[in-house]
Write a protein that holds these residues in place. Structure first.
Motif, short mmCIF file in Angstrom:
data_model
loop_
_atom_site.label_atom_id
_atom_site.label_comp_id
_atom_site.label_asym_id
_atom_site.label_seq_id
_atom_site.Cartn_x
_atom_site.Cartn_y
_atom_site.Cartn_z
N GLU A 1 -30.62 -43.84 -55.77
CA GLU A 1 -31.09 -44.20 -57.12
C GLU A 1 -32.57 -44.60 -57.07
O GLU A 1 -33.36 -44.18 -57.92
CB GLU A 1 -30.25 -45.34 -57.69
CG GLU A 1 -30.65 -45.73 -59.10
CD GLU A 1 -29.79 -46.83 -59.68
OE1 GLU A 1 -30.09 -47.25 -60.81
OE2 GLU A 1 -28.82 -47.28 -59.03
N ARG B 1 -34.69 -41.36 -56.31
CA ARG B 1 -34.74 -40.43 -57.45
C ARG B 1 -35.46 -41.03 -58.66
O ARG B 1 -35.88 -40.30 -59.56
CB ARG B 1 -33.32 -39.98 -57.84
CG ARG B 1 -32.61 -39.18 -56.75
CD ARG B 1 -33.39 -37.95 -56.36
NE ARG B 1 -32.63 -37.10 -55.44
CZ ARG B 1 -33.12 -36.54 -54.37
NH1 ARG B 1 -34.38 -36.73 -54.04
NH2 ARG B 1 -32.38 -35.78 -53.60
N GLY C 1 -27.05 -37.80 -56.44
CA GLY C 1 -28.35 -37.19 -56.18
C GLY C 1 -28.60 -36.72 -54.77
O GLY C 1 -29.68 -36.19 -54.48
#
Length: 164
Positions: free
Chosen positions: A89, A92, A126
């Motif tokens: 997190e 990204r 991700g």
């Protein structure tokens, strides 16, 4: 016997990847990082090994500075799943890292390896590849070999398999 120096002419570009190898903040293991570094260097890549217990902020800052072709997160302590969700997190969230191929592997949970739900959750969060303990080093090598050097704008294959 006379020895001659070899001169390089022209401007040949390096063919290997620039790779960052690291653990996450809670993981103090280093032998996995040494193995990964040696494996990647043997394959012709340049490796920056950030070491163990790397705080999220430092990991993000170093990846922004280095601009790697690949980020490899390795966990041995069994907390990789939770730590990985937090770290991906943060990575990204940075526009310059949003497309950088990033993989995670090793011992990602304390309840065994290879659960499909864990793999799906990490990919959905991700990650471009998930390589859990007990898998094949060849799967990881194949993934790395599929990445072109010097470009983070690429389509990536899903990974499976190796202890990172």
């Amino acid at each position: 016997m006379e020895q001659h120096a070899v001169e390089q002419h022209g401007k040949a570009e390096p063919t290997g990847l620039d790779v960052v190898v690291t653990t996450m903040a809670s993981d103090s293991h280093t032998w996995n990082l040494v193995f990964l570094q040696l494996l990647l260097e043997e394959l012709g890549h340049r490796v920056t090994n950030l070491g163990a217990c790397v705080p999220d902020e430092l990991l993000v800052a170093e990846c922004r500075r280095i601009e790697p072709d690949l980020i490899v997160l390795s966990s041995v302590n069994g907390h990789g799943f939770n730590d990985g969700l937090r770290v991906i997190e943060a990575l990204r969230a940075r526009p310059e890292l949003v497309r950088t191929p990033t993989v995670i592997g090793g011992k990602l949970g304390i309840s065994g390896s290879g659960t499909p739900a864990r793999h799906r959750a990490l990919m959905a969060a991700g990650f471009d590849g998930v390589f859990e303990e007990g898998g094949s080093v060849l799967d990881f090598q194949s993934f790395v070999g599929s990445l072109p050097a010097g470009s983070v704008a690429r389509a990536l294959p899903a990974g499976s398999g190796v202890l990172l």
